[in-house]
Design an enzyme around this catalytic site. Structure first.
Site, PDB file in Angstrom:
ATOM      1  N   ASP A 165      -5.555   1.806  10.452  1.00  0.00           N
ATOM      2  CA  ASP A 165      -6.981   1.553  10.686  1.00  0.00           C
ATOM      3  C   ASP A 165      -7.121   1.100  12.140  1.00  0.00           C
ATOM      4  O   ASP A 165      -7.167   1.925  13.052  1.00  0.00           O
ATOM      5  CB  ASP A 165      -7.451   0.519   9.656  1.00  0.00           C
ATOM      6  CG  ASP A 165      -8.945   0.256   9.688  1.00  0.00           C
ATOM      7  OD1 ASP A 165      -9.645   0.864  10.510  1.00  0.00           O
ATOM      8  OD2 ASP A 165      -9.431  -0.560   8.883  1.00  0.00           O
ATOM      9  N   LYS A 176      -7.091   6.636  10.561  1.00  0.00           N
ATOM     10  CA  LYS A 176      -8.541   6.645  10.826  1.00  0.00           C
ATOM     11  C   LYS A 176      -8.866   6.956  12.279  1.00  0.00           C
ATOM     12  O   LYS A 176     -10.018   7.227  12.603  1.00  0.00           O
ATOM     13  CB  LYS A 176      -9.165   5.311  10.413  1.00  0.00           C
ATOM     14  CG  LYS A 176      -9.307   5.147   8.908  1.00  0.00           C
ATOM     15  CD  LYS A 176     -10.146   3.924   8.549  1.00  0.00           C
ATOM     16  CE  LYS A 176     -10.296   3.794   7.045  1.00  0.00           C
ATOM     17  NZ  LYS A 176     -10.847   2.471   6.644  1.00  0.00           N
ATOM     18  N   PHE A 235     -14.222   3.316   3.480  1.00  0.00           N
ATOM     19  CA  PHE A 235     -13.194   2.516   2.825  1.00  0.00           C
ATOM     20  C   PHE A 235     -12.582   3.334   1.697  1.00  0.00           C
ATOM     21  O   PHE A 235     -13.267   3.779   0.791  1.00  0.00           O
ATOM     22  CB  PHE A 235     -13.753   1.192   2.296  1.00  0.00           C
ATOM     23  CG  PHE A 235     -12.650   0.234   2.001  1.00  0.00           C
ATOM     24  CD1 PHE A 235     -12.081  -0.532   3.011  1.00  0.00           C
ATOM     25  CD2 PHE A 235     -12.107   0.138   0.712  1.00  0.00           C
ATOM     26  CE1 PHE A 235     -11.017  -1.382   2.748  1.00  0.00           C
ATOM     27  CE2 PHE A 235     -11.034  -0.715   0.452  1.00  0.00           C
ATOM     28  CZ  PHE A 235     -10.502  -1.471   1.478  1.00  0.00           C
ATOM     29  N   GLU A 268       3.677   3.827   6.057  1.00  0.00           N
ATOM     30  CA  GLU A 268       2.460   3.006   5.976  1.00  0.00           C
ATOM     31  C   GLU A 268       1.389   3.800   5.234  1.00  0.00           C
ATOM     32  O   GLU A 268       1.324   5.030   5.360  1.00  0.00           O
ATOM     33  CB  GLU A 268       2.030   2.669   7.417  1.00  0.00           C
ATOM     34  CG  GLU A 268       0.637   2.130   7.632  1.00  0.00           C
ATOM     35  CD  GLU A 268       0.427   0.696   7.194  1.00  0.00           C
ATOM     36  OE1 GLU A 268       0.798   0.378   6.057  1.00  0.00           O
ATOM     37  OE2 GLU A 268      -0.139  -0.087   7.975  1.00  0.00           O
ATOM     38  N   ASP A 269       0.555   3.113   4.458  1.00  0.00           N
ATOM     39  CA  ASP A 269      -0.497   3.832   3.733  1.00  0.00           C
ATOM     40  C   ASP A 269      -1.580   4.355   4.669  1.00  0.00           C
ATOM     41  O   ASP A 269      -1.920   5.528   4.643  1.00  0.00           O
ATOM     42  CB  ASP A 269      -1.099   2.965   2.608  1.00  0.00           C
ATOM     43  CG  ASP A 269      -1.628   1.609   3.082  1.00  0.00           C
ATOM     44  OD1 ASP A 269      -1.456   1.263   4.275  1.00  0.00           O
ATOM     45  OD2 ASP A 269      -2.218   0.886   2.248  1.00  0.00           O
ATOM     46  N   GLY A 302       0.778  -1.244   0.000  1.00  0.00           N
ATOM     47  CA  GLY A 302       0.000   0.000   0.000  1.00  0.00           C
ATOM     48  C   GLY A 302       0.802   1.282   0.000  1.00  0.00           C
ATOM     49  O   GLY A 302       0.320   2.318  -0.425  1.00  0.00           O
ATOM     50  N   ARG A 356      -5.120   0.882  -6.947  1.00  0.00           N
ATOM     51  CA  ARG A 356      -3.875   1.391  -6.339  1.00  0.00           C
ATOM     52  C   ARG A 356      -3.256   2.520  -7.154  1.00  0.00           C
ATOM     53  O   ARG A 356      -2.544   3.356  -6.609  1.00  0.00           O
ATOM     54  CB  ARG A 356      -2.831   0.265  -6.232  1.00  0.00           C
ATOM     55  CG  ARG A 356      -3.132  -0.805  -5.202  1.00  0.00           C
ATOM     56  CD  ARG A 356      -1.864  -1.615  -4.922  1.00  0.00           C
ATOM     57  NE  ARG A 356      -2.135  -2.905  -4.297  1.00  0.00           N
ATOM     58  CZ  ARG A 356      -2.288  -3.088  -2.986  1.00  0.00           C
ATOM     59  NH1 ARG A 356      -2.194  -2.063  -2.173  1.00  0.00           N
ATOM     60  NH2 ARG A 356      -2.524  -4.281  -2.491  1.00  0.00           N
TER      61      ARG A 356
HETATM   62  P1  IMP Z   1      -4.696  -2.049  10.541  1.00  0.00           P
HETATM   63  O1  IMP Z   1      -3.777  -3.171  10.880  1.00  0.00           O
HETATM   64  O2  IMP Z   1      -6.132  -2.331  10.942  1.00  0.00           O
HETATM   65  O3  IMP Z   1      -4.235  -0.692  11.007  1.00  0.00           O
HETATM   66  O4  IMP Z   1      -4.820  -2.039   8.975  1.00  0.00           O
HETATM   67  C1  IMP Z   1      -3.855  -1.515   8.182  1.00  0.00           C
HETATM   68  C2  IMP Z   1      -3.962  -2.057   6.758  1.00  0.00           C
HETATM   69  O5  IMP Z   1      -5.307  -2.374   6.375  1.00  0.00           O
HETATM   70  C3  IMP Z   1      -3.507  -0.979   5.820  1.00  0.00           C
HETATM   71  O6  IMP Z   1      -2.107  -1.051   5.592  1.00  0.00           O
HETATM   72  C4  IMP Z   1      -4.306  -1.270   4.575  1.00  0.00           C
HETATM   73  O7  IMP Z   1      -3.630  -2.200   3.756  1.00  0.00           O
HETATM   74  C5  IMP Z   1      -5.591  -1.893   5.070  1.00  0.00           C
HETATM   75  N1  IMP Z   1      -6.668  -0.891   5.151  1.00  0.00           N
HETATM   76  C6  IMP Z   1      -7.228  -0.371   6.255  1.00  0.00           C
HETATM   77  N2  IMP Z   1      -8.177   0.545   5.962  1.00  0.00           N
HETATM   78  C7  IMP Z   1      -8.213   0.608   4.599  1.00  0.00           C
HETATM   79  C8  IMP Z   1      -8.990   1.392   3.648  1.00  0.00           C
HETATM   80  O8  IMP Z   1      -9.851   2.238   3.975  1.00  0.00           O
HETATM   81  N3  IMP Z   1      -8.714   1.181   2.339  1.00  0.00           N
HETATM   82  C9  IMP Z   1      -7.768   0.294   1.908  1.00  0.00           C
HETATM   83  N4  IMP Z   1      -7.031  -0.456   2.748  1.00  0.00           N
HETATM   84  C10 IMP Z   1      -7.253  -0.297   4.083  1.00  0.00           C
HETATM   85 MG    MG Z   2      -4.336  -3.491   1.586  1.00  0.00          MG
END
Ligand code: IMP
Ligand code: MG
Length: 182
Positions: free
Chosen positions: A113, A141, A161, A109-110, A54, A174
Protein backbone atom coordinates in the site's frame (compact mmCIF):
# COMPACT_ATOMS: atom_id res chain seq x y z
CA UNK A 1 -14.94 -25.35 -5.73
CA UNK A 2 -15.80 -24.74 -2.15
CA UNK A 3 -18.91 -26.38 -0.83
CA UNK A 4 -19.51 -23.32 1.35
CA UNK A 5 -21.79 -20.75 -0.17
CA UNK A 6 -20.57 -17.17 -0.18
CA UNK A 7 -23.31 -16.25 2.23
CA UNK A 8 -22.17 -18.84 4.72
CA UNK A 9 -18.58 -17.64 4.53
CA UNK A 10 -19.59 -14.00 4.90
CA UNK A 11 -21.95 -14.52 7.79
CA UNK A 12 -24.30 -11.93 6.38
CA UNK A 13 -21.60 -9.27 5.88
CA UNK A 14 -21.65 -7.51 2.51
CA UNK A 15 -18.88 -7.08 -0.06
CA UNK A 16 -18.92 -4.44 -2.78
CA UNK A 17 -17.58 -6.57 -5.65
CA UNK A 18 -15.23 -9.40 -6.43
CA UNK A 19 -12.04 -7.85 -7.83
CA UNK A 20 -10.05 -11.03 -8.61
CA UNK A 21 -11.84 -14.37 -8.79
CA UNK A 22 -10.55 -17.60 -7.28
CA UNK A 23 -9.66 -18.76 -10.79
CA UNK A 24 -7.75 -15.58 -11.69
CA UNK A 25 -5.81 -15.79 -8.44
CA UNK A 26 -4.98 -19.45 -8.97
CA UNK A 27 -3.72 -18.86 -12.51
CA UNK A 28 -1.64 -15.81 -11.59
CA UNK A 29 -0.03 -17.55 -8.60
CA UNK A 30 0.99 -20.43 -10.87
CA UNK A 31 2.59 -17.96 -13.29
CA UNK A 32 4.49 -16.27 -10.46
CA UNK A 33 5.73 -19.67 -9.28
CA UNK A 34 6.96 -20.46 -12.79
CA UNK A 35 8.72 -17.07 -13.10
CA UNK A 36 10.41 -17.51 -9.73
CA UNK A 37 11.45 -21.06 -10.68
CA UNK A 38 13.22 -19.71 -13.77
CA UNK A 39 15.04 -17.00 -11.75
CA UNK A 40 16.93 -19.22 -9.33
CA UNK A 41 18.83 -22.46 -9.22
CA UNK A 42 19.15 -25.17 -6.62
CA UNK A 43 22.49 -23.72 -5.42
CA UNK A 44 20.75 -20.46 -4.37
CA UNK A 45 19.38 -22.13 -1.22
CA UNK A 46 16.12 -20.27 -1.64
CA UNK A 47 14.40 -19.12 1.54
CA UNK A 48 10.82 -17.94 1.14
CA UNK A 49 9.71 -15.71 4.01
CA UNK A 50 6.02 -15.06 4.47
CA UNK A 51 5.10 -11.80 6.15
CA UNK A 52 2.29 -12.77 8.50
CA UNK A 53 -0.55 -12.84 8.71
CA UNK A 54 -1.78 -11.55 5.37
CA UNK A 55 0.47 -13.72 3.19
CA UNK A 56 -0.52 -17.10 4.60
CA UNK A 57 -2.70 -18.34 1.72
CA UNK A 58 -0.61 -16.73 -1.01
CA UNK A 59 2.56 -18.22 0.46
CA UNK A 60 1.01 -21.67 0.72
CA UNK A 61 -0.08 -21.66 -2.93
CA UNK A 62 3.06 -19.92 -4.22
CA UNK A 63 5.60 -22.34 -2.75
CA UNK A 64 3.67 -25.26 -4.24
CA UNK A 65 4.11 -23.63 -7.65
CA UNK A 66 7.89 -23.21 -7.28
CA UNK A 67 9.83 -26.02 -8.90
CA UNK A 68 13.03 -25.72 -6.83
CA UNK A 69 14.31 -26.86 -3.46
CA UNK A 70 13.45 -24.18 -0.91
CA UNK A 71 12.74 -23.56 2.74
CA UNK A 72 9.81 -21.64 4.21
CA UNK A 73 9.83 -19.41 7.25
CA UNK A 74 7.93 -16.39 8.47
CA UNK A 75 8.38 -12.84 9.63
CA UNK A 76 5.93 -11.22 12.02
CA UNK A 77 6.18 -7.47 12.21
CA UNK A 78 4.06 -4.90 14.00
CA UNK A 79 4.20 -1.18 13.44
CA UNK A 80 3.55 1.22 16.23
CA UNK A 81 2.56 4.77 15.44
CA UNK A 82 0.16 7.53 16.30
CA UNK A 83 -2.15 6.94 13.36
CA UNK A 84 -3.85 3.91 11.84
CA UNK A 85 -1.64 4.36 8.80
CA UNK A 86 1.64 2.50 9.19
CA UNK A 87 3.71 5.54 10.13
CA UNK A 88 5.46 4.39 13.29
CA UNK A 89 8.40 2.23 14.14
CA UNK A 90 8.53 -1.37 12.98
CA UNK A 91 9.08 -4.07 15.55
CA UNK A 92 9.90 -7.64 14.59
CA UNK A 93 7.89 -10.02 16.76
CA UNK A 94 9.20 -13.17 15.08
CA UNK A 95 12.23 -13.56 12.86
CA UNK A 96 13.29 -16.66 10.89
CA UNK A 97 15.16 -19.38 12.73
CA UNK A 98 17.32 -20.00 9.70
CA UNK A 99 20.20 -17.65 9.02
CA UNK A 100 19.71 -15.50 5.92
CA UNK A 101 23.45 -15.30 5.34
CA UNK A 102 24.42 -16.21 1.79
CA UNK A 103 20.91 -17.28 0.83
CA UNK A 104 18.53 -16.07 -1.84
CA UNK A 105 15.60 -14.66 0.13
CA UNK A 106 12.13 -13.80 -1.17
CA UNK A 107 9.75 -11.86 1.09
CA UNK A 108 6.14 -12.73 0.34
CA UNK A 109 3.70 -9.92 1.11
CA UNK A 110 -0.06 -9.76 0.60
CA UNK A 111 -0.34 -6.14 -0.53
CA UNK A 112 1.92 -3.14 -0.91
CA UNK A 113 0.00 0.00 0.00
CA UNK A 114 2.18 2.89 1.22
CA UNK A 115 5.16 0.53 1.19
CA UNK A 116 6.16 1.66 4.69
CA UNK A 117 6.18 -1.83 6.17
CA UNK A 118 8.67 -3.18 3.67
CA UNK A 119 10.69 0.03 3.57
CA UNK A 120 11.45 -0.63 7.23
CA UNK A 121 11.68 -4.40 7.07
CA UNK A 122 14.05 -4.76 4.12
CA UNK A 123 17.04 -2.98 5.74
CA UNK A 124 16.66 -5.13 8.88
CA UNK A 125 16.80 -8.29 6.80
CA UNK A 126 19.60 -7.01 4.59
CA UNK A 127 21.79 -6.67 7.72
CA UNK A 128 21.78 -10.47 7.89
CA UNK A 129 23.71 -10.76 4.64
CA UNK A 130 21.45 -12.63 2.22
CA UNK A 131 23.01 -13.17 -1.22
CA UNK A 132 19.85 -11.57 -2.66
CA UNK A 133 16.66 -10.13 -1.21
CA UNK A 134 13.55 -9.77 -3.36
CA UNK A 135 9.89 -9.05 -2.73
CA UNK A 136 6.97 -10.97 -4.21
CA UNK A 137 3.71 -9.12 -3.56
CA UNK A 138 0.34 -10.50 -4.51
CA UNK A 139 -1.12 -7.01 -4.87
CA UNK A 140 0.40 -3.57 -5.40
CA UNK A 141 -1.59 -0.35 -5.07
CA UNK A 142 1.21 1.77 -6.60
CA UNK A 143 0.40 4.67 -4.28
CA UNK A 144 3.84 6.24 -4.53
CA UNK A 145 7.25 5.50 -6.07
CA UNK A 146 9.41 3.35 -3.80
CA UNK A 147 13.17 3.15 -3.67
CA UNK A 148 12.72 -0.63 -3.73
CA UNK A 149 10.09 -2.25 -5.91
CA UNK A 150 8.76 -5.78 -5.68
CA UNK A 151 10.43 -7.96 -8.30
CA UNK A 152 7.20 -9.93 -8.70
CA UNK A 153 3.66 -8.56 -8.45
CA UNK A 154 0.52 -10.63 -8.86
CA UNK A 155 -1.88 -7.83 -9.71
CA UNK A 156 -1.98 -4.05 -9.72
CA UNK A 157 -4.68 -3.30 -7.18
CA UNK A 158 -7.43 -0.68 -7.36
CA UNK A 159 -7.28 2.00 -4.69
CA UNK A 160 -10.02 0.36 -2.66
CA UNK A 161 -9.92 -1.60 0.57
CA UNK A 162 -9.50 -5.25 -0.38
CA UNK A 163 -10.24 -8.40 1.58
CA UNK A 164 -9.96 -12.13 1.05
CA UNK A 165 -7.21 -14.62 0.15
CA UNK A 166 -5.35 -13.60 3.32
CA UNK A 167 -6.33 -9.95 3.47
CA UNK A 168 -8.48 -8.92 6.37
CA UNK A 169 -10.70 -6.20 7.65
CA UNK A 170 -10.46 -6.31 11.46
CA UNK A 171 -9.35 -9.97 11.13
CA UNK A 172 -12.44 -10.99 9.13
CA UNK A 173 -12.52 -12.26 5.53
CA UNK A 174 -9.00 -13.77 5.38
CA UNK A 175 -10.40 -17.18 4.40
CA UNK A 176 -12.25 -16.08 1.25
CA UNK A 177 -10.77 -17.83 -1.81
CA UNK A 178 -11.17 -14.67 -3.94
CA UNK A 179 -10.23 -11.00 -3.51
CA UNK A 180 -13.06 -8.52 -3.03
CA UNK A 181 -13.52 -4.87 -2.15
CA UNK A 182 -15.48 -3.77 0.88
P1 IMP B 1 1.97 -0.56 3.74
O1 IMP B 1 2.99 -0.61 4.83
O2 IMP B 1 1.20 0.75 3.72
O3 IMP B 1 2.48 -0.94 2.38
O4 IMP B 1 0.84 -1.56 4.17
C1 IMP B 1 0.97 -2.90 4.01
C2 IMP B 1 0.00 -3.66 4.92
O5 IMP B 1 -1.22 -2.94 5.16
C3 IMP B 1 -0.40 -4.92 4.22
O6 IMP B 1 0.49 -5.98 4.52
C4 IMP B 1 -1.79 -5.17 4.75
O7 IMP B 1 -1.73 -5.91 5.95
C5 IMP B 1 -2.34 -3.79 5.04
N1 IMP B 1 -3.19 -3.32 3.94
C6 IMP B 1 -2.93 -2.34 3.06
N2 IMP B 1 -3.92 -2.18 2.16
C7 IMP B 1 -4.86 -3.11 2.48
C8 IMP B 1 -6.15 -3.48 1.91
O8 IMP B 1 -6.66 -2.94 0.91
N3 IMP B 1 -6.79 -4.51 2.52
C9 IMP B 1 -6.29 -5.18 3.60
N4 IMP B 1 -5.10 -4.86 4.16
C10 IMP B 1 -4.40 -3.84 3.61
MG1 MG C 1 -3.56 -6.57 7.71
Amino acid sequence: MSTLTEDTQLGGQKLKRIVFTEDEVRRRVRELGAEISRSYGASDRLLVLGLLKGSFLFLADLVRAIDLPLQVDFVVAASYGASQVSSGELKLLYTPEASLEGRAVIIVEDIVDSGHTLSRLLPLLREQGPSSLEVCALLHKRIQPLDWEPRWVGFDAPHEFLVGYGLDYAEDFRHLPYIASL
